[in-house]
Write a protein that holds these residues in place. Structure first.
Motif, PDB file in Angstrom:
ATOM      1  N   PRO A 383       1.007  -1.660   0.212  1.00  0.00           N
ATOM      2  CA  PRO A 383       0.025  -0.181   0.125  1.00  0.00           C
ATOM      3  C   PRO A 383       0.345   1.135   0.354  1.00  0.00           C
ATOM      4  O   PRO A 383       0.442   2.330  -0.402  1.00  0.00           O
ATOM      5  N   LEU A 384       2.200   0.804   0.404  1.00  0.00           N
ATOM      6  CA  LEU A 384       3.104   2.273   0.454  1.00  0.00           C
ATOM      7  C   LEU A 384       3.559   2.816  -0.449  1.00  0.00           C
ATOM      8  O   LEU A 384       3.850   4.141  -0.669  1.00  0.00           O
ATOM      9  N   LEU A 385       3.351   1.270  -1.303  1.00  0.00           N
ATOM     10  CA  LEU A 385       3.435   2.169  -3.764  1.00  0.00           C
ATOM     11  C   LEU A 385       2.460   2.923  -3.733  1.00  0.00           C
ATOM     12  O   LEU A 385       2.713   3.075  -4.792  1.00  0.00           O
ATOM     13  N   ARG A 405       2.164  15.931  12.038  1.00  0.00           N
ATOM     14  CA  ARG A 405       2.577  14.464  11.566  1.00  0.00           C
ATOM     15  C   ARG A 405       1.797  13.630  10.854  1.00  0.00           C
ATOM     16  O   ARG A 405       0.588  13.434  11.148  1.00  0.00           O
ATOM     17  N   VAL A 406       2.328  13.475   9.619  1.00  0.00           N
ATOM     18  CA  VAL A 406       1.572  12.013   9.447  1.00  0.00           C
ATOM     19  C   VAL A 406       2.937  11.121   8.931  1.00  0.00           C
ATOM     20  O   VAL A 406       3.881  11.167   8.838  1.00  0.00           O
ATOM     21  N   LEU A 407       2.656   9.681   9.638  1.00  0.00           N
ATOM     22  CA  LEU A 407       3.243   8.691   9.724  1.00  0.00           C
ATOM     23  C   LEU A 407       2.723   7.291   8.847  1.00  0.00           C
ATOM     24  O   LEU A 407       1.522   6.617   9.602  1.00  0.00           O
ATOM     25  N   LEU A 408       3.407   6.979   8.801  1.00  0.00           N
ATOM     26  CA  LEU A 408       2.704   5.254   7.644  1.00  0.00           C
ATOM     27  C   LEU A 408       3.874   4.490   7.935  1.00  0.00           C
ATOM     28  O   LEU A 408       4.997   5.173   7.501  1.00  0.00           O
ATOM     29  N   ARG A 409       3.676   2.603   8.362  1.00  0.00           N
ATOM     30  CA  ARG A 409       4.009   2.062   8.758  1.00  0.00           C
ATOM     31  C   ARG A 409       3.680   0.426   8.690  1.00  0.00           C
ATOM     32  O   ARG A 409       2.428   0.648   9.659  1.00  0.00           O
ATOM     33  N   LYS A 410       4.520  -0.015   8.431  1.00  0.00           N
ATOM     34  CA  LYS A 410       4.149  -1.641   8.672  1.00  0.00           C
ATOM     35  C   LYS A 410       3.669  -2.361   9.972  1.00  0.00           C
ATOM     36  O   LYS A 410       5.078  -2.095  10.249  1.00  0.00           O
ATOM     37  N   SER A 411       3.464  -3.729  10.233  1.00  0.00           N
ATOM     38  CA  SER A 411       3.799  -3.991  11.249  1.00  0.00           C
ATOM     39  C   SER A 411       4.838  -4.987  11.201  1.00  0.00           C
ATOM     40  O   SER A 411       4.675  -5.208  10.047  1.00  0.00           O
ATOM     41  N   GLY A 412       5.448  -5.457  12.207  1.00  0.00           N
ATOM     42  CA  GLY A 412       6.348  -5.731  12.026  1.00  0.00           C
ATOM     43  C   GLY A 412       5.886  -7.581  12.385  1.00  0.00           C
ATOM     44  O   GLY A 412       6.807  -8.287  11.912  1.00  0.00           O
ATOM     45  N   THR A 413       4.644  -7.662  12.938  1.00  0.00           N
ATOM     46  CA  THR A 413       4.209  -9.497  13.092  1.00  0.00           C
ATOM     47  C   THR A 413       2.977  -9.466  12.436  1.00  0.00           C
ATOM     48  O   THR A 413       2.590 -10.607  12.575  1.00  0.00           O
ATOM     49  N   VAL A 419      -1.446   3.748  10.038  1.00  0.00           N
ATOM     50  CA  VAL A 419      -1.425   5.423   9.721  1.00  0.00           C
ATOM     51  C   VAL A 419      -1.597   6.111  10.880  1.00  0.00           C
ATOM     52  O   VAL A 419      -2.564   5.634  12.011  1.00  0.00           O
ATOM     53  N   MET A 420      -0.354   6.743  11.303  1.00  0.00           N
ATOM     54  CA  MET A 420      -0.457   8.230  12.570  1.00  0.00           C
ATOM     55  C   MET A 420      -1.732   9.240  11.648  1.00  0.00           C
ATOM     56  O   MET A 420      -0.461   9.664  11.095  1.00  0.00           O
ATOM     57  N   VAL A 421      -1.925  10.374  12.323  1.00  0.00           N
ATOM     58  CA  VAL A 421      -1.836  11.494  12.008  1.00  0.00           C
ATOM     59  C   VAL A 421      -1.870  12.311  13.742  1.00  0.00           C
ATOM     60  O   VAL A 421      -2.737  11.941  15.044  1.00  0.00           O
ATOM     61  N   GLU A 422      -0.907  13.077  13.451  1.00  0.00           N
ATOM     62  CA  GLU A 422      -1.001  13.871  14.574  1.00  0.00           C
ATOM     63  C   GLU A 422      -0.980  15.250  14.427  1.00  0.00           C
ATOM     64  O   GLU A 422      -0.683  16.075  13.271  1.00  0.00           O
ATOM     65  N   GLY A 423      -2.480  16.031  15.503  1.00  0.00           N
ATOM     66  CA  GLY A 423      -2.150  17.678  15.409  1.00  0.00           C
ATOM     67  C   GLY A 423      -2.536  18.300  16.347  1.00  0.00           C
ATOM     68  O   GLY A 423      -2.666  17.451  17.710  1.00  0.00           O
ATOM     69  N   GLU A 424      -2.637  19.538  16.138  1.00  0.00           N
ATOM     70  CA  GLU A 424      -3.576  20.366  17.054  1.00  0.00           C
ATOM     71  C   GLU A 424      -5.353  19.783  17.100  1.00  0.00           C
ATOM     72  O   GLU A 424      -5.778  20.082  18.883  1.00  0.00           O
ATOM     73  N   ASN A 425      -5.718  19.481  16.487  1.00  0.00           N
ATOM     74  CA  ASN A 425      -7.295  19.815  16.114  1.00  0.00           C
ATOM     75  C   ASN A 425      -7.707  18.183  15.590  1.00  0.00           C
ATOM     76  O   ASN A 425      -7.813  17.383  15.171  1.00  0.00           O
TER      77      ASN A 425
END
Length: 444
Positions: A383-385, A405-413, A419-425
């Motif tokens: 999906p990252l591609l 910030r936005v961070l997408l990462r695959k689980s190792g297991t 899908v992580m999104v972080e912000g003030e609102n």
């Protein structure tokens, strides 16, 4: 080299499916034995959590190690950090933990510790993988390893944990709910806190082989929240199935996660003049921790997600404190790996020294809203591609600017994309996370 079996935290999977089968685990024990036998003492400690499959896998490991000429030393159910500690104190060649940590009972895994109580170096794991390609060849009968058992392992580890709490302090008058997730800390953690003076109420302390992490423990803290409020306790402490993660709950029912616990420990160490350098977090560490630490001139650096990478960065910088928001906290001034019980004691030590409640200590940090969505994907596609996923990420980053910030990462297991999104609102953050997650789901 490309790895076939070892992930970021050993070998893990569903019981009965490769690689968590008796024949594979026996060969893994043999291969590890062949590599480790070149080192010295030939003792290898084996601990496990409370999963029913632990009996089967323990026997398989024992057979493989013995066939390679090593001496298996059985600890029975023990927290992962206890195996690391006992491996050091018994001068063993290595320690092995049979556990899938916070996963359900039908999963299991094998992870190794070095003689120093740290995760095996990459070169040793690579050598074990290479040896897996060979046929098993049993040593001569006179050289077979003889198995033994350490009956007082729990008591030894309890005393070690207590030693990380200052002798001049105690937990008298503190009412604590301790949730052991029906896992490996069930016969350890309650005794530690009781013997230091706390009034302990237990939950998740009746393992039956099938109920580990089942709606209890650090990955399901709502049960602890409810119990803390019901008992009018001062705080609650929850561990995961193998005892290397920690989540706490204050008297109001607020869940205090790993980022906030790191902040509390770091501030206490700074006040005592014993904080070395700064704090190592991960890509998932909340921006609120970074801001709060900066106000105290404590630097934060981020490693890739996973305690292995936190440890690597701690060693590289010569720092002593790091961890993940999941509650995997490493206090290298106390022990060699993430340890839920030891980390909890460092928080309680900070509270005792400051004369403050957990509620007061955690109030100094304001976390940014952070939304994490786990999206399961199937097949070989990445999906990252996906162009649509990449565009959704760029759009979100443009909206958030410098305050998110936005961070997408695959689980190792597991076949999951986090899908992580972080912000003030919070509302904005949730909408952006859901949009990206929808694109991940639609990606083919």
């Amino acid at each position: 080299m490309s790895r076939k079996y070892f992930g970021t935290d050993g070998v893990r999977g569903k019981v009965g499916e490769m690689p968590i089968t008796p024949d594979f685990v026996m060969k893994l024990g043999w291969a590890a034995g062949k590599v480790l036998a070149k080192q010295g003492s030939k003792k290898v400690l084996i601990g496990k959590d409370t999963r029913i499959s632990g009996y089967m896998l323990e026997a398989a490991l024992e057979a493989g190690l013995s066939a390679a000429g090593l001496k298996p030393v059985l600890l029975g159910p023990m927290p992962t950090p206890a195996v690391a500690y006992l491996t050091r104190t018994f001068r063993a060649e290595a320690g092995v933990v049979i556990s899938a940590s916070h996963n359900p009972y039908y999963d299991n895994g094998i992870k190794f510790f070095s003689a120093q109580g740290t995760k095996l170096p990459d070169e040793i794991e690579n050598a074990i993988e290479k040896t897996m390609d060979e046929d098993i060849r049993c040593v001569e009968s006179a050289q077979l390893g003889k198995a033994s058992r350490i009956d007082d392992a729990p008591g030894r580890y309890i005393e070690f944990c207590k030693s990380t709490f200052p002798g001049e302090l105690n937990l008298d008058g503190l009412k604590i709910v301790v949730d052991c997730a029906h896992g490996a800390t069930y016969h350890i953690a309650p005794s530690v806190f009781r013997e230091l003076g706390a009034d302990v109420i237990t939950m998740g302390c009746a393992p039956d082989g099938l109920n580990i992490n089942d709606h209890v423990g650090s990955t399901a803290p709502q049960a602890l929240v409810e119990r803390v409020l019901q008992e009018k306790a001062d705080l609650g402490i929850a561990f995961d199935g193998d005892g290397d993660r920690l989540i706490m709950v204050d008297h109001t029912g607020y869940e205090v996660d790993g980022d906030e616990l790191l902040y509390i420990i770091a501030c206490d160490l700074q006040q005592q003049g014993s904080l070395t350098g700064g704090v190592v977090g991960t890509l998932m560490t909340n921006m609120g921790l970074e801001v709060a630490l900066a106000k105290r001139d404590i630097p934060l650096v981020r490693a890739k997600v996973g305690d292995r990478y936190v440890m690597e960065l701690l060693q590289e910088k010569g720092w002593r404190l790091g961890g993940e928001n999941s509650g995997h906290i490493i206090c290298l001034d106390q022990t060699t790996t993430g340890d839920g019980i030891v980390a909890a004691l460092q928080v309680l030590k900070a509270a005792s020294r400051a004369g403050k409640t957990l509620f007061e200590l955690r109030s100094d940090i304001r976390k940014f809203p952070q939304i994490l969505i786990n999206v399961r994907f199937v097949g070989d596609h990445d999906p990252l591609l996906s162009a649509s996923v990449q565009q959704a990420v760029r759009d979100a980053e443009k909206i958030l600017g410098q305050t998110g910030r936005v961070l997408l990462r695959k689980s190792g297991t597991e076949p999951l994309l986090r899908v992580m999104v972080e912000g003030e609102n919070e509302q904005q953050v949730r909408q952006l996370a859901e949009k990206i997650a929808a694109e991940v789901t639609a990606a083919k």
